[in-house]
Design a protein around this motif. Structure first.
Motif, PDB file in Angstrom:
ATOM      1  N   LEU A 284      -0.300  -7.360   5.767  1.00  0.00           N
ATOM      2  CA  LEU A 284      -1.351  -6.910   4.877  1.00  0.00           C
ATOM      3  C   LEU A 284      -2.724  -7.069   5.533  1.00  0.00           C
ATOM      4  N   THR A 285      -3.620  -6.151   5.231  1.00  0.00           N
ATOM      5  CA  THR A 285      -5.020  -6.297   5.606  1.00  0.00           C
ATOM      6  C   THR A 285      -5.838  -6.230   4.324  1.00  0.00           C
ATOM      7  N   ALA A 286      -6.913  -7.018   4.278  1.00  0.00           N
ATOM      8  CA  ALA A 286      -7.684  -7.097   3.034  1.00  0.00           C
ATOM      9  C   ALA A 286      -9.166  -7.272   3.325  1.00  0.00           C
ATOM     10  N   GLY A 287      -9.984  -6.553   2.571  1.00  0.00           N
ATOM     11  CA  GLY A 287     -11.434  -6.641   2.704  1.00  0.00           C
ATOM     12  C   GLY A 287     -12.089  -5.820   1.619  1.00  0.00           C
ATOM     13  N   PRO A 288     -13.392  -5.772   1.589  1.00  0.00           N
ATOM     14  CA  PRO A 288     -14.087  -5.032   0.525  1.00  0.00           C
ATOM     15  C   PRO A 288     -13.897  -3.519   0.594  1.00  0.00           C
ATOM     16  N   LYS A 289     -13.580  -2.998   1.768  1.00  0.00           N
ATOM     17  CA  LYS A 289     -13.370  -1.552   1.875  1.00  0.00           C
ATOM     18  C   LYS A 289     -11.958  -1.140   1.465  1.00  0.00           C
ATOM     19  N   GLU A 290     -10.957  -1.946   1.876  1.00  0.00           N
ATOM     20  CA  GLU A 290      -9.571  -1.543   1.611  1.00  0.00           C
ATOM     21  C   GLU A 290      -8.639  -2.747   1.640  1.00  0.00           C
ATOM     22  N   VAL A 291      -7.683  -2.730   0.728  1.00  0.00           N
ATOM     23  CA  VAL A 291      -6.521  -3.616   0.777  1.00  0.00           C
ATOM     24  C   VAL A 291      -5.321  -2.733   1.082  1.00  0.00           C
ATOM     25  N   ARG A 292      -4.551  -3.100   2.104  1.00  0.00           N
ATOM     26  CA  ARG A 292      -3.510  -2.177   2.566  1.00  0.00           C
ATOM     27  C   ARG A 292      -2.270  -2.910   3.071  1.00  0.00           C
ATOM     28  N   ALA A 293      -1.118  -2.297   2.858  1.00  0.00           N
ATOM     29  CA  ALA A 293       0.150  -2.788   3.405  1.00  0.00           C
ATOM     30  C   ALA A 293       0.563  -1.892   4.566  1.00  0.00           C
ATOM     31  N   TRP A 294       1.032  -2.509   5.646  1.00  0.00           N
ATOM     32  CA  TRP A 294       1.453  -1.790   6.848  1.00  0.00           C
ATOM     33  C   TRP A 294       2.913  -2.114   7.129  1.00  0.00           C
ATOM     34  N   THR A 295       3.714  -1.085   7.361  1.00  0.00           N
ATOM     35  CA  THR A 295       5.143  -1.278   7.600  1.00  0.00           C
ATOM     36  C   THR A 295       5.425  -1.467   9.086  1.00  0.00           C
ATOM     37  N   ILE A 296       6.178  -2.516   9.404  1.00  0.00           N
ATOM     38  CA  ILE A 296       6.627  -2.758  10.774  1.00  0.00           C
ATOM     39  C   ILE A 296       8.085  -3.207  10.742  1.00  0.00           C
ATOM     40  N   THR A 297       8.728  -3.154  11.892  1.00  0.00           N
ATOM     41  CA  THR A 297      10.099  -3.648  12.015  1.00  0.00           C
ATOM     42  C   THR A 297      10.068  -5.162  12.168  1.00  0.00           C
ATOM     43  N   ARG A 298      10.993  -5.834  11.508  1.00  0.00           N
ATOM     44  CA  ARG A 298      11.099  -7.287  11.647  1.00  0.00           C
ATOM     45  C   ARG A 298      11.248  -7.643  13.129  1.00  0.00           C
ATOM     46  N   GLY A 299      10.498  -8.622  13.590  1.00  0.00           N
ATOM     47  CA  GLY A 299      10.523  -8.996  14.998  1.00  0.00           C
ATOM     48  C   GLY A 299       9.376  -8.420  15.809  1.00  0.00           C
ATOM     49  N   THR A 300       8.531  -7.591  15.181  1.00  0.00           N
ATOM     50  CA  THR A 300       7.377  -6.993  15.881  1.00  0.00           C
ATOM     51  C   THR A 300       6.341  -8.063  16.234  1.00  0.00           C
ATOM     52  N   LYS A 301       5.830  -8.006  17.462  1.00  0.00           N
ATOM     53  CA  LYS A 301       4.789  -8.946  17.880  1.00  0.00           C
ATOM     54  C   LYS A 301       3.406  -8.432  17.486  1.00  0.00           C
ATOM     55  N   ALA A 302       2.442  -9.352  17.480  1.00  0.00           N
ATOM     56  CA  ALA A 302       1.109  -9.052  16.959  1.00  0.00           C
ATOM     57  C   ALA A 302       0.448  -7.837  17.599  1.00  0.00           C
ATOM     58  N   PRO A 303       0.456  -7.670  18.941  1.00  0.00           N
ATOM     59  CA  PRO A 303      -0.212  -6.488  19.509  1.00  0.00           C
ATOM     60  C   PRO A 303       0.372  -5.167  19.017  1.00  0.00           C
ATOM     61  N   ALA A 304       1.704  -5.100  18.914  1.00  0.00           N
ATOM     62  CA  ALA A 304       2.339  -3.863  18.437  1.00  0.00           C
ATOM     63  C   ALA A 304       1.999  -3.607  16.976  1.00  0.00           C
ATOM     64  N   ALA A 305       1.913  -4.673  16.184  1.00  0.00           N
ATOM     65  CA  ALA A 305       1.504  -4.523  14.782  1.00  0.00           C
ATOM     66  C   ALA A 305       0.076  -3.999  14.704  1.00  0.00           C
ATOM     67  N   ALA A 306      -0.791  -4.519  15.578  1.00  0.00           N
ATOM     68  CA  ALA A 306      -2.177  -4.037  15.617  1.00  0.00           C
ATOM     69  C   ALA A 306      -2.223  -2.549  15.940  1.00  0.00           C
ATOM     70  N   GLY A 307      -1.301  -2.111  16.804  1.00  0.00           N
ATOM     71  CA  GLY A 307      -1.239  -0.707  17.177  1.00  0.00           C
ATOM     72  C   GLY A 307      -0.875   0.205  16.032  1.00  0.00           C
ATOM     73  N   LYS A 308      -0.279  -0.343  14.961  1.00  0.00           N
ATOM     74  CA  LYS A 308       0.009   0.465  13.779  1.00  0.00           C
ATOM     75  C   LYS A 308      -1.279   0.916  13.104  1.00  0.00           C
ATOM     76  N   ILE A 309      -2.312   0.098  13.244  1.00  0.00           N
ATOM     77  CA  ILE A 309      -3.604   0.437  12.632  1.00  0.00           C
ATOM     78  C   ILE A 309      -4.359   1.418  13.524  1.00  0.00           C
ATOM     79  N   HIS A 310      -4.412   1.102  14.825  1.00  0.00           N
ATOM     80  CA  HIS A 310      -5.071   1.997  15.779  1.00  0.00           C
ATOM     81  C   HIS A 310      -4.627   1.599  17.182  1.00  0.00           C
ATOM     82  N   SER A 311      -4.417   2.588  18.027  1.00  0.00           N
ATOM     83  CA  SER A 311      -3.952   2.303  19.387  1.00  0.00           C
ATOM     84  C   SER A 311      -4.938   1.420  20.153  1.00  0.00           C
TER      85      SER A 311
END
Length: 364
Positions: A284-311
């Motif tokens: 999840l990401t949360a702030g005054p502009k947007e609260v959002r859920a992002w789907t990833i595969t279990r076992g995903t590491k942080a950099p790859a998860a970050a890439g879901k938001i933007h490369s």
């Protein structure tokens, strides 16, 4: 996540699709009222987003989504062109998993394409068509690989795996049940096999059985035993009732469910089960502009998860600042979580967990 809704004609596929999406797909008491697949994008139910929205008062709230394909009814001989034929099998290939709707209720007013209700027979009919279609693919691959294997050791290993897979399919069993090692599965991972896809059986039960497991329903019991034997999921849902519930306003829906003694709509359980089946989680990401859920595969590491938001987030990853959802709600704010030592910094090897409320730091 793309889920294909399949089954025999007239078992409730389009009714389920309508309930899931509110898209108004045609639903009629005759075979093949669906020709091209209906497609609908549905938000994934996640109560955590509502709590975070209360905390942050964002400009918008964006849930994760799942895409549903309502694929026309398959019949015996579809792999050979019967009914509306192979075009529907090709639609299934585009999906990550299969929701197989199976009728588990008696009603003389609703036609069954085979004249009687028999969940195990119905499943076998669909499964055989998927297996027959897969046999065409493995047969062609076997011929090609057998020639290569005469001079290529790598091809020889693939050939051995193919022969095992082909023997499983030839016996009428799905590719998912082939006795292959992890390495053998990797060798064959590029094959678009229908019967290798994960399956959840949607047991379409009567209205009087909605909201609880219908343990006294013999049709459901037979389907549950079959699902257990192959390691597939099963969810009992009254598709007609769910379609009615989906048309209600939120307040009416809550009252209606309460009157029926149903804690959670069957559709919510179905989407959650689909997530689990595919090994998916949400950060999840949360702030005054947007609260959002992002789907990833279990076992995903942080950099790859970050890439879901933007490369750029993945390319320039520095760290992930994380607090678990439960800790954040318990503390009441990010600042309180920091004071309690529950807000932490994680590096590139961190494996993301479901419910991580995350801020990514990056530099490009």
């Amino acid at each position: 996540m793309k889920l294909g809704i399949v089954g025999l004609p007239n078992v409730g596929k389009s009714t389920l699709f309508n309930a899931l999406t509110g898209a108004g797909a045609e639903s009629a008491n005759y075979p093949f009222c669906t020709i091209e697949p209906n497609v609908g994008v549905v938000p994934v139910p996640d109560r955590r987003l509502l709590k975070l929205a209360e905390m942050y008062a964002p400009e918008k709230v964006t849930p994760a989504t799942v895409e549903f394909f309502d694929i026309a009814g398959l019949v015996k001989g579809a792999s050979e062109g019967e009914g509306l034929g192979n075009r529907f099998l090709s639609h299934i290939r585009e999906c990550d998993a299969i929701l197989h709707v199976v009728r588990c209720f008696e009603d003389p007013n609703i036609i069954h394409v085979d004249g009687s209700v028999d969940p195990v027979r119905d499943v076998e009919t669909i499964r055989l068509e998927l297996v027959m279609s897969d046999l065409e693919i493995t047969g062609r691959r076997l011929e090609k690989t057998a020639k290569l294997a005469r001079s290529d050791k790598g091809a020889a290993a693939e050939l051995a795996a193919l022969e095992k897979l082909n023997a499983t399919l030839d016996s009428g069993r799905p590719a998912s049940l082939a006795d292959l090692s992890d390495d053998e599965r990797k060798l064959l991972a590029d094959m678009p096999l229908l019967s290798a896809k994960p399956v959840i059986y949607v047991a379409n039960v009567g209205e009087d059985e909605a909201g609880a497991e219908p343990v006294s329903n013999p049709h459901y019991a037979a389907l549950k035993a079959l699902a257990g034997g192959e390691g597939s999921g099963i969810i009992p849902v009254c598709c007609g009732l769910e379609a009615e519930i989906a048309e209600l306003e939120p307040a009416e829906k809550a009252e209606f469910l309460s009157d029926l003694g149903i804690e959670e709509p069957g559709l919510d359980r179905l989407i959650s089960a689909s997530y689990s089946l595919l090994g998916l989680i949400s950060f999840l990401t949360a702030g005054p502009k947007e609260v959002r859920a992002w789907t990833i595969t279990r076992g995903t590491k942080a950099p790859a998860a970050a890439g879901k938001i933007h490369s750029d987030f993945e390319r320039g990853f520095i760290r992930a600042e994380i607090v678990s959802y439960d800790d954040l709600i318990s503390c009441g704010s990010i600042n309180a979580a920091k004071e309690a030592g529950l807000y932490r910094s994680e590096g590139k090897d961190y494996v993301m967990k479901d419910g991580d409320v995350t801020l990514f730091r990056f530099n490009v």
